[in-house]
Design a protein around this motif. Structure first.
Motif, PDB file in Angstrom:
ATOM      1  N   GLY A 195       0.806  -1.209   0.000  1.00  0.00           N
ATOM      2  CA  GLY A 195       0.000   0.000   0.000  1.00  0.00           C
ATOM      3  C   GLY A 195       0.841   1.261   0.000  1.00  0.00           C
ATOM      4  N   ASP A 196       0.537   2.173   0.911  1.00  0.00           N
ATOM      5  CA  ASP A 196       1.246   3.447   1.025  1.00  0.00           C
ATOM      6  C   ASP A 196       2.202   3.352   2.214  1.00  0.00           C
ATOM      7  OD1 ASP A 196       2.131   6.012   1.392  1.00  0.00           O
ATOM      8  OD2 ASP A 196       0.170   6.951   1.188  1.00  0.00           O
ATOM      9  N   PRO A 197       3.515   3.375   1.975  1.00  0.00           N
ATOM     10  CA  PRO A 197       4.487   3.224   3.075  1.00  0.00           C
ATOM     11  C   PRO A 197       4.396   4.324   4.127  1.00  0.00           C
ATOM     12  CG  PRO A 197       5.539   2.968   0.931  1.00  0.00           C
ATOM     13  CD  PRO A 197       4.170   3.481   0.664  1.00  0.00           C
ATOM     14  N   LEU A 198       3.808   5.469   3.769  1.00  0.00           N
ATOM     15  CA  LEU A 198       3.696   6.582   4.714  1.00  0.00           C
ATOM     16  C   LEU A 198       2.358   6.599   5.435  1.00  0.00           C
ATOM     17  CD1 LEU A 198       5.401   9.311   2.543  1.00  0.00           C
ATOM     18  CD2 LEU A 198       6.253   8.392   4.708  1.00  0.00           C
ATOM     19  N   TRP A 199       1.573   5.546   5.288  1.00  0.00           N
ATOM     20  CA  TRP A 199       0.274   5.455   5.944  1.00  0.00           C
ATOM     21  C   TRP A 199       0.292   4.218   6.847  1.00  0.00           C
ATOM     22  CZ3 TRP A 199      -4.163   2.279   6.065  1.00  0.00           C
ATOM     23  CH2 TRP A 199      -5.310   2.898   6.574  1.00  0.00           C
ATOM     24  N   PHE A 200       0.567   4.419   8.130  1.00  0.00           N
ATOM     25  CA  PHE A 200       0.715   3.321   9.095  1.00  0.00           C
ATOM     26  C   PHE A 200       1.735   2.286   8.613  1.00  0.00           C
ATOM     27  CE2 PHE A 200      -3.738   4.655  10.135  1.00  0.00           C
ATOM     28  CZ  PHE A 200      -3.481   5.070  11.419  1.00  0.00           C
ATOM     29  N   GLY A 201       2.737   2.730   7.882  1.00  0.00           N
ATOM     30  CA  GLY A 201       3.701   1.794   7.314  1.00  0.00           C
ATOM     31  C   GLY A 201       5.120   2.065   7.767  1.00  0.00           C
ATOM     32  N   ILE A 202       6.065   1.509   6.984  1.00  0.00           N
ATOM     33  CA  ILE A 202       7.483   1.586   7.319  1.00  0.00           C
ATOM     34  C   ILE A 202       8.041   3.000   7.149  1.00  0.00           C
ATOM     35  CG2 ILE A 202       8.155   0.999   4.959  1.00  0.00           C
ATOM     36  CD1 ILE A 202       9.932  -0.142   8.209  1.00  0.00           C
ATOM     37  N   GLY A 203       7.288   3.856   6.433  1.00  0.00           N
ATOM     38  CA  GLY A 203       7.769   5.198   6.116  1.00  0.00           C
ATOM     39  C   GLY A 203       8.193   6.003   7.330  1.00  0.00           C
ATOM     40  N   ARG A 204       7.398   5.953   8.393  1.00  0.00           N
ATOM     41  CA  ARG A 204       7.724   6.739   9.589  1.00  0.00           C
ATOM     42  C   ARG A 204       9.070   6.327  10.177  1.00  0.00           C
ATOM     43  NH1 ARG A 204       7.475   5.532  14.721  1.00  0.00           N
ATOM     44  NH2 ARG A 204       6.271   3.620  14.328  1.00  0.00           N
ATOM     45  N   ILE A 205       9.328   5.029  10.267  1.00  0.00           N
ATOM     46  CA  ILE A 205      10.593   4.537  10.828  1.00  0.00           C
ATOM     47  C   ILE A 205      11.766   4.975   9.953  1.00  0.00           C
ATOM     48  CG2 ILE A 205      11.914   2.449  11.344  1.00  0.00           C
ATOM     49  CD1 ILE A 205       9.264   1.110  12.099  1.00  0.00           C
ATOM     50  N   LEU A 206      11.583   4.919   8.641  1.00  0.00           N
ATOM     51  CA  LEU A 206      12.654   5.315   7.734  1.00  0.00           C
ATOM     52  C   LEU A 206      12.979   6.798   7.871  1.00  0.00           C
ATOM     53  CD1 LEU A 206      11.604   3.291   4.571  1.00  0.00           C
ATOM     54  CD2 LEU A 206      13.381   2.716   6.233  1.00  0.00           C
TER      55      LEU A 206
END
Length: 424
Positions: free
Chosen positions: A85-96
């Motif tokens: 899906g969208d990595p910045l929506w409840f995904g890995i994006g925040r950690i990165l």
């Protein structure tokens, strides 16, 4: 010449098929050697390298943890990180973003699982409340459920019995019949499955670990046939949309009804009635009582009428007006004087005026009950009742509700309420 920094390309997917990627992303995959893939679908993505690609791939099985961050830091050339899906929506994006500069990161989102689920259900989702309990505690889920949104999407976690927790929370908050429960598995992928579950039955045993839950407020016709005689659940009462929870919860309401010592016949006034829950349940217990509901909020009369139908009772009068107007009307004496009086939903000055105006016509044995949340008002109200020849007593009602969490159970307190009772 400035050395070009390597890039981390975070690619969101909705399919395990290589050909479903855009041409841009297909070319990016062809040119990039190091690929990080969540271990839950590692084999599916690894199979892309069997499609005659020129460059051999080095795959890293990702758990979205510190080990992944360390691996990414160790790479000297561009890498791809596959996400759903969208990595910045409840995904890995925040950690990165917490561990790398924005210049190092490039995001390629696809549709979120929630978007896809609502498109399959053919339901608008602009007002949907979204909650993730994937790797998180369920406190935010409980808070969201308390607001009773029209739709709620929940990202689950296969490792913490998420579905059981959601089911238990709905049961504990008396919302098991309030929502349709849609289980969406592997949404957007080849083995996609969407089914509506009956939570009064056991959960299916064949549930995919890749799942989300969508709760949709049910359109329910309420019947009074199955209502208990006493202690009606809060969810039975229709409330204001911007105030979905009853101010007077069932646990406090039953104490108020007990304190009123309801007679077979007589008149009960419910001042600050809100949606009418106290007075209407009193009427269900004692159908021969004449009930007067008074509330100044616009729309309260409509709410009380709807709840009257749900409980199959009929209040005698519903006044959608300020109690001060009622007390100062010229023909106040034409209204039946109360034998039982509930005073809620107004300030201290108004409460004192109500006692002063109405108590003088009340008879021996008549009762006034005042729920109070502001401890500073108790002394004056108690003295006013005693000055009008009422014997008083005060009780503090403090209740706790058990709520299921991943670790087991916690107790959540309801707001404490003082019940001031005066009996003439």
């Amino acid at each position: 010449m400035t050395e070009k920094k390597r890039k981390i390309h975070i690619v969101g997917i909705n399919s395990y098929k290589f050909e479903d990627l855009s041409f841009e992303l297909q070319n990016l995959f062809q040119e990039t050697v190091s690929i990080a893939v969540p271990n839950s679908y590692f084999e599916e993505i690894k199979s892309w390298s069997e499609n005659g690609l020129e460059k051999k791939k080095l795959f890293f099985s990702s758990n979205s943890n510190k080990e992944l961050v360390n691996w990414l830091r160790s790479q000297k050339t561009d890498v791809i990180l596959i996400s759903r899906g969208d990595p910045l929506w409840f995904g890995i994006g925040r950690i990165l973003l917490e561990n790398f500069s924005k210049d190092e990161l490039s995001f390629y989102p696809s549709n979120t699982c929630i978007q896809l689920a609502f498109s399959k259900l053919k339901i608008p989702w602009q007002d949907t409340v979204n909650v993730s309990i994937h790797g998180r505690d369920s406190n935010r889920l409980v808070e969201a459920l308390k607001t009773r949104p029209s739709s709620l999407a929940i990202i689950t976690d296969s490792y913490n019995k998420s579905l059981e927790i959601i089911k238990k929370n709905l049961l504990e908050l008396n919302l098991i019949d309030f929502y349709d429960f849609w289980l969406c598995e592997e949404i957007g992928f080849e083995n996609e499955k969407i089914r509506k579950l009956n939570l009064k039955e056991s959960l299916p045993s064949d549930i995919s670990s890749l799942n989300i839950v969508v709760l949709i407020k049910t359109k329910k016709n309420y019947s009074n046939n199955n209502l208990p005689l006493f202690g009606i659940s809060d969810h039975i009462f229709k409330t204001f949309d911007d105030r979905p929870n009853l101010l007077t919860k069932r646990e406090v309401r039953v104490q108020i009804l007990a304190a009123l010592e309801l007679p077979r016949n007589g008149v009960i006034w419910d001042i600050g009635a809100g949606c009418g829950s106290i007075g209407l349940e009193a009427l269900k217990l004692r159908p021969n009582l004449d009930l007067f509901c008074i509330d100044k909020r616009i729309g309260s009369k409509e709410l009380i009428l709807e709840n009257s139908k749900r409980l199959d009772v009929k209040p005698k009068f519903i006044f959608e007006e300020d109690i001060n107007f009622t007390l100062n009307m010229n023909n106040l004496s034409s209204l039946e004087k109360p034998n039982r009086l509930i005073i809620g939903g107004c300030d201290k000055k108004t409460k004192l005026q109500i006692i002063n105006k109405l108590s003088q016509d009340m008879d021996i044995g008549d009762i006034i009950v005042i729920p109070i949340i502001n401890i500073q008002t108790i002394k004056e109200l108690k003295e006013e009742l005693e000055d009008k020849n009422f014997k008083t007593n005060l009780n503090l009602i403090q209740t706790y509700k058990s709520l299921s969490i991943a670790e087991g159970m916690r107790l959540e307190p309801n707001n404490p309420v003082f019940l001031l009772k005066g009996k003439k």
